[in-house]
Structures are given as C-alpha cells and as structure tokens.
Design an enzyme around this catalytic site. Structure first.
Site, PDB file in Angstrom:
ATOM      1  N   HIS A  86      36.619  17.237  13.246  1.00 19.30           N
ATOM      2  CA  HIS A  86      36.392  18.223  14.315  1.00 19.30           C
ATOM      3  C   HIS A  86      36.915  19.600  13.923  1.00 19.30           C
ATOM      4  O   HIS A  86      37.433  20.322  14.777  1.00 19.30           O
ATOM      5  CB  HIS A  86      37.094  17.771  15.598  1.00 19.30           C
ATOM      6  CG  HIS A  86      36.412  16.633  16.282  1.00 19.30           C
ATOM      7  ND1 HIS A  86      35.106  16.670  16.711  1.00 19.30           N
ATOM      8  CD2 HIS A  86      36.857  15.390  16.613  1.00 19.30           C
ATOM      9  CE1 HIS A  86      34.782  15.524  17.277  1.00 19.30           C
ATOM     10  NE2 HIS A  86      35.825  14.720  17.229  1.00 19.30           N
ATOM     11  N   ARG A 121      41.723  13.413   7.563  1.00 23.25           N
ATOM     12  CA  ARG A 121      40.819  12.622   8.405  1.00 23.25           C
ATOM     13  C   ARG A 121      39.385  12.973   8.016  1.00 23.25           C
ATOM     14  O   ARG A 121      38.998  14.147   8.002  1.00 23.25           O
ATOM     15  CB  ARG A 121      40.996  12.884   9.897  1.00 23.25           C
ATOM     16  CG  ARG A 121      40.001  12.015  10.692  1.00 23.25           C
ATOM     17  CD  ARG A 121      40.264  11.971  12.170  1.00 23.25           C
ATOM     18  NE  ARG A 121      39.945  13.207  12.849  1.00 23.25           N
ATOM     19  CZ  ARG A 121      39.905  13.326  14.172  1.00 23.25           C
ATOM     20  NH1 ARG A 121      40.204  12.293  14.938  1.00 23.25           N
ATOM     21  NH2 ARG A 121      39.625  14.480  14.727  1.00 23.25           N
ATOM     22  N   ASP A 133      39.791  12.318  -4.399  1.00 24.39           N
ATOM     23  CA  ASP A 133      39.753  13.066  -5.663  1.00 24.39           C
ATOM     24  C   ASP A 133      40.502  14.402  -5.547  1.00 24.39           C
ATOM     25  O   ASP A 133      41.103  14.861  -6.518  1.00 24.39           O
ATOM     26  CB  ASP A 133      38.298  13.320  -6.101  1.00 24.39           C
ATOM     27  CG  ASP A 133      37.663  12.089  -6.743  1.00 24.39           C
ATOM     28  OD1 ASP A 133      38.383  11.098  -6.964  1.00 24.39           O
ATOM     29  OD2 ASP A 133      36.454  12.126  -7.017  1.00 24.39           O
ATOM     30  N   GLU A 176      38.507   3.823  18.835  1.00 26.49           N
ATOM     31  CA  GLU A 176      38.274   4.835  19.871  1.00 26.49           C
ATOM     32  C   GLU A 176      36.940   4.605  20.574  1.00 26.49           C
ATOM     33  O   GLU A 176      36.280   5.560  20.987  1.00 26.49           O
ATOM     34  CB  GLU A 176      38.359   6.241  19.276  1.00 26.49           C
ATOM     35  CG  GLU A 176      37.585   6.435  17.981  1.00 26.49           C
ATOM     36  CD  GLU A 176      37.788   7.819  17.371  1.00 26.49           C
ATOM     37  OE1 GLU A 176      38.359   8.695  18.015  1.00 26.49           O
ATOM     38  OE2 GLU A 176      37.348   8.015  16.210  1.00 26.49           O
ATOM     39  N   ASP A 231      38.182   9.955  22.786  1.00 23.43           N
ATOM     40  CA  ASP A 231      36.909   9.268  22.549  1.00 23.43           C
ATOM     41  C   ASP A 231      36.875   7.917  23.243  1.00 23.43           C
ATOM     42  O   ASP A 231      35.829   7.494  23.732  1.00 23.43           O
ATOM     43  CB  ASP A 231      36.673   9.107  21.042  1.00 23.43           C
ATOM     44  CG  ASP A 231      36.164  10.394  20.420  1.00 23.43           C
ATOM     45  OD1 ASP A 231      35.251  11.007  20.996  1.00 23.43           O
ATOM     46  OD2 ASP A 231      36.694  10.808  19.378  1.00 23.43           O
TER      47      ASP A 231
HETATM   48  O1  LIG Z   1      39.688  10.584  20.497  1.00 19.97           O
HETATM   49  C1  LIG Z   1      40.753  11.153  20.219  1.00 19.97           C
HETATM   50  O2  LIG Z   1      41.646  11.383  21.059  1.00 19.97           O
HETATM   51  C2  LIG Z   1      40.963  11.548  18.832  1.00 19.97           C
HETATM   52  O3  LIG Z   1      40.377  10.998  17.944  1.00 19.97           O
HETATM   53  C3  LIG Z   1      41.790  12.717  18.537  1.00 19.97           C
HETATM   54  C4  LIG Z   1      40.848  13.874  18.557  1.00 19.97           C
HETATM   55  O4  LIG Z   1      39.820  13.602  17.661  1.00 19.97           O
HETATM   56  C5  LIG Z   1      41.496  15.141  18.141  1.00 19.97           C
HETATM   57  O5  LIG Z   1      40.635  15.844  17.310  1.00 19.97           O
HETATM   58  C6  LIG Z   1      41.801  16.033  19.302  1.00 19.97           C
HETATM   59  O6  LIG Z   1      40.695  16.356  20.055  1.00 19.97           O
END
Ligand SMILES: O=C(O)C(=O)C[C@H](O)[C@@H](O)CO
Length: 274
Positions: free
Chosen positions: A46, A76, A90, A157, A183
C-alpha cells in the site's frame, strides 16, 4: 551474515515493535531506525514502492544500524508471489510479510518462495549470487547459508484465512502469523470497524490456533493502547502503525497546541477602554 534478529525474537517469544514505512523515503526510514523500533516494514503493498525505491530504504536502515540504530528491515510484498519474493530478497530483505494468505497451500508457497532449493526443502527461489543480498558476489557463503536466515510472516486478513487458520499456522517454515485487522474487518462485512465483536472473535481464534501450533502472532495496531490489548491476547510482534501516521499526528498535535495557546492569550487580553 549476522543472525536475523526478527527471526530470533519470534523464536524466543520476546515482544518486538515496529512501524510501517509508507512514504517511500530513505530519510524517513533512517530517522525512524533511530527511534527505538525493533524493525521497520518497507511496504510494497500500500505504498508507492518498488524494488528500486525499497533498496534505498534498506540501505538507509543498514546505515542507521551501523550508526547506533537498532531497527532491522522487513519488506511486505505487494502480493504473495514468488517473483516478488525473490526480488525483495535479492535486494537484501531476509524477513518478508506476505499479504492475504488464505490457505495452507498459500502459506507453503510463501515459505518455498523464500528458500533456495536445498536438502529437499521444496524451495523455488532463483539463485543469483551477484545481488546486494550476497554483497554483489563478494560473500562466498551467502548462497549456502541464506536459507537459515529467512523469516516468513504470513498475513491472515480474510474470512477464508480465518477459516483455514489451523492449516496456515501448522505450516512448517511459517515464523509468524500476522493479523491485518482492517482487511479482516472488511472481509467479514464490517469495513472500518476493526473492533466489531465478530472481528475480535476471529482475531482471537487465530491467536489461539497460532499459539497452539507454536507460532508467533503479530498484528497491526492503531496505537499504543491497541498494541497493549493485542499483547494481552498473546501477540508478540506488534506493528505500531506507520511513518505517515506519526508525521501527521505529531504535526496536528503541535499545531493544535500552538493555535490554542494563541486563543487562550487572546481570551485573557482585557479590551482597551473597558
Ligand atoms: O488489514 C490490515 O490492517 C493490514 O494489513 C495493515 C494495513 O495493510 C496497513 O497498510 C495499514 O492500513
């Protein structure tokens, strides 16, 4: 190659805390590496990052470590994909977070993506010793020893991730199961409500299953209060929000303090002629 402190902490059960790097800024990464976090997550899911920008943040974190900073870098990935995993490793990442892992098969794929084929481990990582991770070919033992230092963190998630949590947690080579509350809440039909009872129940059930399988649990926390709550549940790997949150929150607090001090001053001024 020194030991991977993130892997060590997950194994030993010690609580560690990190934050997300979403601004794509090596300077921010370097500064936060001096702020007491145990690890920093360069986010490719993100955030406007790719391997070329991520590597600059890894360099900045390494520079801070060489200069008294303590944070270890984590990446991530944008998705659970072996090519993305190979490219992140890598450039020097040893710990990867795989988003949205929904089944034991997907967890196994993540574990295999991080490993060179060795001793029948099912690894699929392509070998290239001339990369940053292997000091551009100057580390004679990198390729042989790399598998020992890899650390796989898989995110649960979604509803299917929760339904399949037992299999995901039992997957050999998974070092930590990481809850994504935002999520997960959305997947369970409660977008924006991460503390909805159904979301809490789902998260707690994953914590219990992970602990039963002997796996560490991580979670993304909004603030220190939430983080403490998750530690009380049994989580040991705490993501304390993000660089952009700390930047905006600190700015808002300070500008708010300044504006209210001016308002207080004006309120106590006695108008002339009264
Ligand atoms: O779903 C979540 O909570 C995460 O995975 C963390 C978020 O992805 C993080 O980017 C904050 O929005």
């Amino acid at each position: 190659m020194h030991d991977n402190p993130v892997k060590e902490a997950l194994r030993s059960g010690g609580t560690t805390t990190g934050t997300w790097l979403t601004l794509g800024s090596p300077a921010v990464a370097e500064a936060l590496a001096h702020c007491g976090f145990d690890w920093l997550v360069v986010d490719l899911e993100h955030a406007p990052n790719d391997p070329a920008s991520a590597v600059e943040q890894l360099r900045a974190i390494d520079a801070a470590r060489a200069n008294g900073g303590r944070a270890e870098a984590i990446v991530r990935l944008a998705e659970n994909d072996p090519v993305l995993a190979k490219r992140a490793m890598d450039i020097g990442a040893r710990t990867l977070i795989f988003p949205n892992v929904n089944s034991a098969d997907e967890a196994r794929a993540a574990v295999r993506a991080m490993r060179y084929p060795q001793n029948g481990n099912g690894g699929v990582r392509g070998v290239a010793g001339l990369v940053r991770a292997g000091r551009y070919g100057l580390d004679p033992v990198y390729v042989k020893n790399a598998n020992e230092q890899v650390c796989a963190i898989v995110q649960i998630e979604s509803r299917s991730g929760v339904d399949n949590a037992a299999g995901i947690c039992a997957t050999e080579g998974v070092d930590c199961v990481f809850l994504g509350p935002s999520d997960l809440a959305a997947s369970l039909g409660h977008l924006g409500d991460t503390w909805h009872p159904e979301v809490v129940e789902a998260m707690q059930s994953v914590v219990v299953q992970a602990r039963q399988a002997g796996k560490a649990v991580g979670v993304f926390a909004d603030d220190a209060d939430d983080a403490k709550q998750f530690v009380d549940w049994g989580a040991t790997f705490i993501g304390l929000h993000s660089d952009v949150r700390w930047l905006c929150q600190g700015s808002n607090q300070e500008i708010g303090r300044f504006v209210s001090s001016l308002e207080t001053e004006q309120a106590v001024e006695v108008p002339s002629g009264s």
